[in-house]
Design an enzyme around this catalytic site. Structure first.
Site, PDB file in Angstrom:
ATOM      1  N   LEU A   1     -17.366  24.245  21.110  1.00 40.41           N
ATOM      2  CA  LEU A   1     -16.665  25.275  21.880  1.00 40.41           C
ATOM      3  C   LEU A   1     -15.891  26.177  20.940  1.00 40.41           C
ATOM      4  O   LEU A   1     -15.871  27.395  21.087  1.00 40.41           O
ATOM      5  CB  LEU A   1     -15.680  24.625  22.864  1.00 40.41           C
ATOM      6  CG  LEU A   1     -16.172  24.216  24.236  1.00 40.41           C
ATOM      7  CD1 LEU A   1     -15.012  23.695  25.052  1.00 40.41           C
ATOM      8  CD2 LEU A   1     -16.870  25.364  24.957  1.00 40.41           C
TER       9      LEU A   1
ATOM     10  N   ALA B   1     -22.182  23.227  24.685  1.00 41.37           N
ATOM     11  CA  ALA B   1     -23.343  22.483  24.189  1.00 41.37           C
ATOM     12  C   ALA B   1     -24.530  22.601  25.137  1.00 41.37           C
ATOM     13  O   ALA B   1     -25.677  22.708  24.692  1.00 41.37           O
ATOM     14  CB  ALA B   1     -22.965  21.011  24.007  1.00 41.37           C
TER      15      ALA B   1
ATOM     16  N   CYS C   1     -19.154 -11.289  21.263  1.00 39.64           N
ATOM     17  CA  CYS C   1     -18.395 -12.538  21.184  1.00 39.64           C
ATOM     18  C   CYS C   1     -17.508 -12.477  19.941  1.00 39.64           C
ATOM     19  O   CYS C   1     -18.007 -12.266  18.827  1.00 39.64           O
ATOM     20  CB  CYS C   1     -19.358 -13.725  21.092  1.00 39.64           C
ATOM     21  SG  CYS C   1     -18.507 -15.280  20.756  1.00 39.64           S
TER      22      CYS C   1
ATOM     23  N   THR D   1     -18.043  17.725  18.217  1.00 34.53           N
ATOM     24  CA  THR D   1     -17.092  16.783  17.606  1.00 34.53           C
ATOM     25  C   THR D   1     -16.040  17.551  16.822  1.00 34.53           C
ATOM     26  O   THR D   1     -16.361  18.546  16.167  1.00 34.53           O
ATOM     27  CB  THR D   1     -17.797  15.729  16.715  1.00 34.53           C
ATOM     28  OG1 THR D   1     -16.791  14.956  16.036  1.00 34.53           O
ATOM     29  CG2 THR D   1     -18.742  16.343  15.703  1.00 34.53           C
TER      30      THR D   1
ATOM     31  N   HIS E   1     -20.100   4.141  16.793  1.00 34.04           N
ATOM     32  CA  HIS E   1     -18.819   3.606  17.266  1.00 34.04           C
ATOM     33  C   HIS E   1     -18.996   2.582  18.394  1.00 34.04           C
ATOM     34  O   HIS E   1     -18.045   2.276  19.100  1.00 34.04           O
ATOM     35  CB  HIS E   1     -17.904   4.746  17.728  1.00 34.04           C
ATOM     36  CG  HIS E   1     -17.405   5.584  16.583  1.00 34.04           C
ATOM     37  ND1 HIS E   1     -16.832   6.819  16.745  1.00 34.04           N
ATOM     38  CD2 HIS E   1     -17.392   5.344  15.250  1.00 34.04           C
ATOM     39  CE1 HIS E   1     -16.489   7.315  15.564  1.00 34.04           C
ATOM     40  NE2 HIS E   1     -16.827   6.451  14.640  1.00 34.04           N
TER      41      HIS E   1
ATOM     42  N   CYS F   1     -16.830 -16.537  27.987  1.00 33.29           N
ATOM     43  CA  CYS F   1     -17.754 -15.748  27.159  1.00 33.29           C
ATOM     44  C   CYS F   1     -19.196 -16.196  27.410  1.00 33.29           C
ATOM     45  O   CYS F   1     -19.488 -17.395  27.438  1.00 33.29           O
ATOM     46  CB  CYS F   1     -17.396 -15.923  25.684  1.00 33.29           C
ATOM     47  SG  CYS F   1     -18.554 -15.127  24.572  1.00 33.29           S
TER      48      CYS F   1
HETATM   49  C1  BJW Z   1     -17.278  20.879  23.156  1.00 36.01           C
HETATM   50  C2  BJW Z   1     -17.395  20.965  24.555  1.00 36.01           C
HETATM   51  C3  BJW Z   1     -18.589  21.520  25.052  1.00 36.01           C
HETATM   52  C4  BJW Z   1     -15.478  20.096  24.114  1.00 36.01           C
HETATM   53  N1  BJW Z   1     -19.553  21.934  24.198  1.00 36.01           N
HETATM   54  N2  BJW Z   1     -18.246  21.303  22.338  1.00 36.01           N
HETATM   55  C5  BJW Z   1      -6.963   8.918   6.206  1.00 36.01           C
HETATM   56  C6  BJW Z   1      -7.938   9.773   5.714  1.00 36.01           C
HETATM   57  C7  BJW Z   1      -9.284   9.564   6.000  1.00 36.01           C
HETATM   58  C8  BJW Z   1      -9.674   8.503   6.779  1.00 36.01           C
HETATM   59  C9  BJW Z   1      -8.700   7.654   7.257  1.00 36.01           C
HETATM   60  C10 BJW Z   1      -7.361   7.859   6.981  1.00 36.01           C
HETATM   61  N3  BJW Z   1      -6.653   6.884   7.603  1.00 36.01           N
HETATM   62  C11 BJW Z   1      -7.503   6.078   8.279  1.00 36.01           C
HETATM   63  C12 BJW Z   1      -8.765   6.530   8.085  1.00 36.01           C
HETATM   64  C13 BJW Z   1     -10.019   5.970   8.649  1.00 36.01           C
HETATM   65  C14 BJW Z   1     -10.133   6.215  10.138  1.00 36.01           C
HETATM   66  C15 BJW Z   1      -9.958   7.716  10.408  1.00 36.01           C
HETATM   67  O1  BJW Z   1     -10.866   8.500  10.295  1.00 36.01           O
HETATM   68  N4  BJW Z   1      -8.783   8.140  10.833  1.00 36.01           N
HETATM   69  C16 BJW Z   1      -8.548   9.568  11.054  1.00 36.01           C
HETATM   70  C17 BJW Z   1      -7.898   9.768  12.404  1.00 36.01           C
HETATM   71  C18 BJW Z   1      -7.760  10.114   9.901  1.00 36.01           C
HETATM   72  N5  BJW Z   1     -11.479   5.798  10.507  1.00 36.01           N
HETATM   73  C19 BJW Z   1     -11.741   4.539  10.809  1.00 36.01           C
HETATM   74  O2  BJW Z   1     -10.887   3.678  10.845  1.00 36.01           O
HETATM   75  C20 BJW Z   1     -13.198   4.197  11.050  1.00 36.01           C
HETATM   76  N6  BJW Z   1     -13.579   3.119  10.200  1.00 36.01           N
HETATM   77  C21 BJW Z   1     -13.582   3.248   8.856  1.00 36.01           C
HETATM   78  O3  BJW Z   1     -13.257   4.281   8.292  1.00 36.01           O
HETATM   79  O4  BJW Z   1     -14.030   2.132   8.195  1.00 36.01           O
HETATM   80  C22 BJW Z   1     -14.031   2.156   6.743  1.00 36.01           C
HETATM   81  C23 BJW Z   1     -15.233   2.881   6.167  1.00 36.01           C
HETATM   82  C24 BJW Z   1     -15.093   3.675   5.049  1.00 36.01           C
HETATM   83  C25 BJW Z   1     -16.186   4.333   4.482  1.00 36.01           C
HETATM   84  C26 BJW Z   1     -17.438   4.166   5.033  1.00 36.01           C
HETATM   85  C27 BJW Z   1     -17.571   3.373   6.145  1.00 36.01           C
HETATM   86  C28 BJW Z   1     -16.469   2.750   6.705  1.00 36.01           C
HETATM   87  C29 BJW Z   1     -13.422   3.775  12.499  1.00 36.01           C
HETATM   88  C30 BJW Z   1     -13.246   4.908  13.445  1.00 36.01           C
HETATM   89  C31 BJW Z   1     -13.353   4.451  14.895  1.00 36.01           C
HETATM   90  C32 BJW Z   1     -13.170   5.597  15.858  1.00 36.01           C
HETATM   91  N7  BJW Z   1     -13.108   5.097  17.161  1.00 36.01           N
HETATM   92  C33 BJW Z   1     -12.893   6.028  18.282  1.00 36.01           C
HETATM   93  C34 BJW Z   1     -12.484   5.213  19.543  1.00 36.01           C
HETATM   94  C35 BJW Z   1     -13.437   4.127  19.888  1.00 36.01           C
HETATM   95  C36 BJW Z   1     -14.554   4.609  20.779  1.00 36.01           C
HETATM   96  C37 BJW Z   1     -14.097   4.951  22.173  1.00 36.01           C
HETATM   97  O5  BJW Z   1     -13.120   4.399  22.673  1.00 36.01           O
HETATM   98  O6  BJW Z   1     -14.758   5.818  22.790  1.00 36.01           O
HETATM   99  O7  BJW Z   1     -14.070   6.803  18.500  1.00 36.01           O
HETATM  100  S1  BJW Z   1     -11.649   7.251  17.998  1.00 36.01           S
HETATM  101  C38 BJW Z   1     -12.407   8.522  18.927  1.00 36.01           C
HETATM  102  O8  BJW Z   1     -12.615   9.630  18.023  1.00 36.01           O
HETATM  103  C39 BJW Z   1     -13.811   7.977  19.302  1.00 36.01           C
HETATM  104  C40 BJW Z   1     -14.679   9.150  18.920  1.00 36.01           C
HETATM  105  O9  BJW Z   1     -15.991   8.706  18.699  1.00 36.01           O
HETATM  106  C41 BJW Z   1     -14.003   9.717  17.718  1.00 36.01           C
HETATM  107  C42 BJW Z   1     -14.366  11.153  17.414  1.00 36.01           C
HETATM  108  O10 BJW Z   1     -13.937  12.010  18.444  1.00 36.01           O
HETATM  109  P1  BJW Z   1     -14.825  13.253  18.863  1.00 36.01           P
HETATM  110  O11 BJW Z   1     -16.103  12.791  19.439  1.00 36.01           O
HETATM  111  O12 BJW Z   1     -14.912  14.201  17.752  1.00 36.01           O
HETATM  112  O13 BJW Z   1     -13.971  13.843  20.088  1.00 36.01           O
HETATM  113  P2  BJW Z   1     -12.753  14.901  20.045  1.00 36.01           P
HETATM  114  O14 BJW Z   1     -12.072  14.811  21.345  1.00 36.01           O
HETATM  115  O15 BJW Z   1     -11.935  14.734  18.837  1.00 36.01           O
HETATM  116  O16 BJW Z   1     -13.479  16.309  19.904  1.00 36.01           O
HETATM  117  C43 BJW Z   1     -14.269  16.856  20.959  1.00 36.01           C
HETATM  118  C44 BJW Z   1     -14.866  18.155  20.462  1.00 36.01           C
HETATM  119  O17 BJW Z   1     -15.771  18.629  21.433  1.00 36.01           O
HETATM  120  C45 BJW Z   1     -13.817  19.267  20.253  1.00 36.01           C
HETATM  121  O18 BJW Z   1     -14.016  19.805  18.944  1.00 36.01           O
HETATM  122  C46 BJW Z   1     -14.142  20.294  21.337  1.00 36.01           C
HETATM  123  O19 BJW Z   1     -13.950  21.627  20.894  1.00 36.01           O
HETATM  124  C47 BJW Z   1     -15.603  20.024  21.578  1.00 36.01           C
HETATM  125  N8  BJW Z   1     -16.085  20.353  22.939  1.00 36.01           N
HETATM  126  N9  BJW Z   1     -16.283  20.496  25.159  1.00 36.01           N
HETATM  127  C48 BJW Z   1     -19.359  21.840  22.908  1.00 36.01           C
HETATM  128  N10 BJW Z   1     -18.813  21.665  26.425  1.00 36.01           N
END
Ligand code: BJW
Length: 240
Positions: free
Chosen positions: A212, A228, A125, A185, A117, A144
């Site tokens: 968690l 973790a 750019c 995640t 990501h 830029c």
């Molecule tokens: C602990 C803990 C501790 C806490 N110990 N554990 C409908 C169906 C399916 C897909 C889609 C759909 N509509 C749209 C889509 C696609 C879309 C998508 O998935 N949307 C869903 C919301 C439905 N995806 C995209 O658009 C992606 N691109 C794409 O699909 O391109 C086409 C393609 C197709 C096929 C192949 C290839 C490509 C792009 C996704 C971009 C995500 N970007 C973000 C933000 C940008 C980065 C940033 O600003 O930081 O990325 S969103 C945000 O979520 C961020 C993260 O990386 C991502 C995942 O979140 P994560 O890491 O799981 O965090 P949390 O908060 O959700 O979970 C934390 C976990 O930790 C929890 O479970 C806690 O329990 C745990 N935890 N403390 C252990 N101490």
């Protein structure tokens, strides 16, 4: 428990925001997470950036600045040490795929790492797509470093609707992995959420979740619930 792997064994690790939570970085979907304070459409989509680039720059500038105040925790360090050992003993491939845009895995010493990501410490750019190391604030009037146009630099972050990075390499590694471990995640964002299914398709992969609270995915053979920082070192040490 000691889990004995065959002499050659390919490992793919997927990490999410939960692994950095104990270093002091917010997750997205937990209570008080980033998505409780910001609308996804405003700060994590190309449309949001076009609409209000200043807001988006502010969001990522704050998070980039915060990196100076945090450090890798025991989970990041255990993964780096596991990779080092795997390489030294010539045990097989070890790929760390992180959804996180912080630099804590890199600072912990992980080497074979894909930040699918993007990365806070890089800028891109918008005209040439050139990616540059970047540790300062970005702004709409900043020339830029690549093309010279004011405001052309954007955060090197994959927003919703954009293609995550290095997907071919990731799918190739999943197709031949013997172990897939998902750490901290929620498994809600694709394509990363589908990696466990992809790993299961090759029939031989043991799939493990550390969280968690379980994400509830039925595709994991084993789920370890807890922090973790405790469970990742335990798992890494249990694998010989
Ligand atoms: C602990 C803990 C501790 C806490 N110990 N554990 C409908 C169906 C399916 C897909 C889609 C759909 N509509 C749209 C889509 C696609 C879309 C998508 O998935 N949307 C869903 C919301 C439905 N995806 C995209 O658009 C992606 N691109 C794409 O699909 O391109 C086409 C393609 C197709 C096929 C192949 C290839 C490509 C792009 C996704 C971009 C995500 N970007 C973000 C933000 C940008 C980065 C940033 O600003 O930081 O990325 S969103 C945000 O979520 C961020 C993260 O990386 C991502 C995942 O979140 P994560 O890491 O799981 O965090 P949390 O908060 O959700 O979970 C934390 C976990 O930790 C929890 O479970 C806690 O329990 C745990 N935890 N403390 C252990 N101490």
């Amino acid at each position: 428990m000691v889990y004995k792997h065959p002499s050659k064994s390919n490992i793919v690790i997927l990490t999410g925001a939960g692994i950095s939570a104990e270093s002091g970085l917010s997750t997205f979907r937990d209570e008080n997470g980033l998505w409780c304070q910001h609308r996804i459409e405003d700060v994590a989509t190309p449309e949001g950036f076009r609409r209000d680039p200043q807001l988006v720059h502010r969001f990522y500038n704050q998070r980039r600045a915060q990196l100076k105040d945090v450090k890798p925790n025991a989970a990041h360090l255990a993964l780096a040490e596991w990779e080092r050992r795997w390489k030294e003993e010539e045990r097989g491939n070890f790929l760390l795929v992180t959804q996180n845009v912080d630099d804590l895995h890199q600072r912990a010493g992980s080497r074979n790492i894909i930040a699918l990501h993007g990365e806070l410490l890089k800028a891109r750019c918008s005209h040439t797509e050139k990616v540059m190391a970047w540790s300062e604030d970005l702004a709409t009037d900043l020339p830029c470093a690549c093309c010279g146009n004011p405001g052309a630099m954007r955060p090197h972050i994959v927003w919703f609707g954009e293609m995550p990075l290095e997907m071919e390499t990731i799918y190739a590694a999943l197709s031949e992995c013997d172990m897939f471990v998902s750490i901290g995640t929620s498994g809600t964002v694709y394509p990363a959420a589908g990696f466990v299914m992809e790993a299961r398709r090759n029939q031989k992969a043991r799939t493990v979740e550390i969280n968690l609270e379980s994400s509830g995915s039925p595709y994991f053979h084993e789920v370890f619930e807890g922090k973790a920082s405790q469970l990742v070192p335990n798992l890494a040490n249990s694998i010989s």
